[in-house]
Design an enzyme around this catalytic site. Sequence first.
Site, PDB file in Angstrom:
ATOM      1  N   HIS A 156     -11.051  45.346 -26.297  1.00  0.00           N
ATOM      2  CA  HIS A 156     -11.678  44.799 -25.079  1.00  0.00           C
ATOM      3  C   HIS A 156     -11.838  43.283 -25.169  1.00  0.00           C
ATOM      4  O   HIS A 156     -12.724  42.724 -24.532  1.00  0.00           O
ATOM      5  CB  HIS A 156     -13.048  45.447 -24.815  1.00  0.00           C
ATOM      6  N   GLU A 290       3.381  30.665 -22.290  1.00  0.00           N
ATOM      7  CA  GLU A 290       3.116  31.014 -20.888  1.00  0.00           C
ATOM      8  C   GLU A 290       4.377  31.512 -20.199  1.00  0.00           C
ATOM      9  O   GLU A 290       4.351  32.458 -19.406  1.00  0.00           O
ATOM     10  CB  GLU A 290       2.549  29.806 -20.137  1.00  0.00           C
TER      11      GLU A 290
END
Length: 453
Positions: A156, A290
Amino acid sequence: MSSTLWHGRFEGGPSEALQALNDSLPFDQRMFREDIAGSRAHVRMLCDVGLFTEVERDGVLAALDTVEGEIESGSFVFAVNDEDIHTAVERRVTELEPAGAKMHTGRSRNDQVATDLRLWTRGALDEVIDLVRRLQRTLLVQAEAAGDAYLPGYTHLQQAQPVALAHHLLAHGWALGRDVDRLREARRRTDVSVLGAGALAGSSLPLDPTITAAELGFGAVFDNSLDAVADRDFVADALYACSMIGVHLSRIGEELILWASTEFGFVTLDDGFSTGSSMMPQKKNPDIAELARGKAGRLVGHLTGFLTTVKGLPLTYNKDMQEDKEPLFDAIDTVCLTLLALDGMISTTTFNVETMAAQADTPYAAATDLAEWLVARGMPFRDAHAVVGEKVRRALAGEGSLYELVVADPQLGDEAAALLAPGVSATRRTTRGGGAPAAVAEQITRFRAMLDG
Ligand code: ARG
């Protein structure tokens, strides 16, 4: 005078709009080597079965060599009616050698284009496999260089349990190993010769598809001519394998982006693999990571787009299938470039192991170790979880440090509190495939064996 391949049946020539939409030459000329290889094999087979004389065969083979040289050197002149690479090569061969007019005997562009694309894809998949292996080796080199360095493992995106840095790097390496499996499987299904299927139904002439298959080094020969010209599963297989690599690279990219941030500070990227800002002088940006994340969208798009194109097509060849090449070519180019750039980025990245360790050494990361310490002394895990959970809650409420609260609890005490010392938790999970350096050493041996397999 140049004319269409079907001029005998037609009175008028093609309209400009038809040509503009229909022509695939701008992108399929990339397969000229495969097209010429297919024609060489076909012409040799035609001679073997008595449909070409040896003189005709040798004349056409020589013309094919000339055409290959012309295209390679850039001196080949494409004609207006060269709608695709198959048309262009045959037209030029026939200009050079009249027996070229016999070259299309028993062949259609339907089996020809499928053969060319299979040859091209087979070679492309080999290149992708090499580049994936290269990135896996780079991850291995960095994993070995990392030694016993450790960082927080996350679930998480919350700190969970410390793991060796090598363990984390190899996690991506194993995922890439499955990509190699997928690429090999895609290659196996691609490696089937469909030359000799004709337009769709085979031939009334005594062709022998096994001769051309052997000549082109294919591992198998088609069993059904209709399927042979209609099947583009191999394109979808390759696009899926590329998409999955793209997804894996996007996940590596995302982590590098996070790790390179000031907030994490886990890595420092090499200048050669980072970019700056046009306005903000202090910026150093992880553009490659990216783009690795972004390119996944394009790859998945090619897969879904292509499946949508093929869906519902009746047997056999339909011109829709010409839409197979651009997504495939772009997917292969994209995945190769991204693999290379990410490989360069990872091999030059500095891992800031002290920053990682400082984050991993927060005492809370050892909470599970404390619970397991109690379990090893006979306490049911649920109870142990509650005992430690209560200490964590109280520490967070400011009742003392976790260390003090653990020492003060008679069920835990000094021995258990020792687990909270920096670096200890990271060494605890030594089970097979676990995150401690002792287990990772064995994992590295298995990883290396996988790379060699
Ligand atoms: N350019 C075509 C393609 O890429 C070649 C096959 C054409 N076949 C035909 N029947 N028109 O699919």
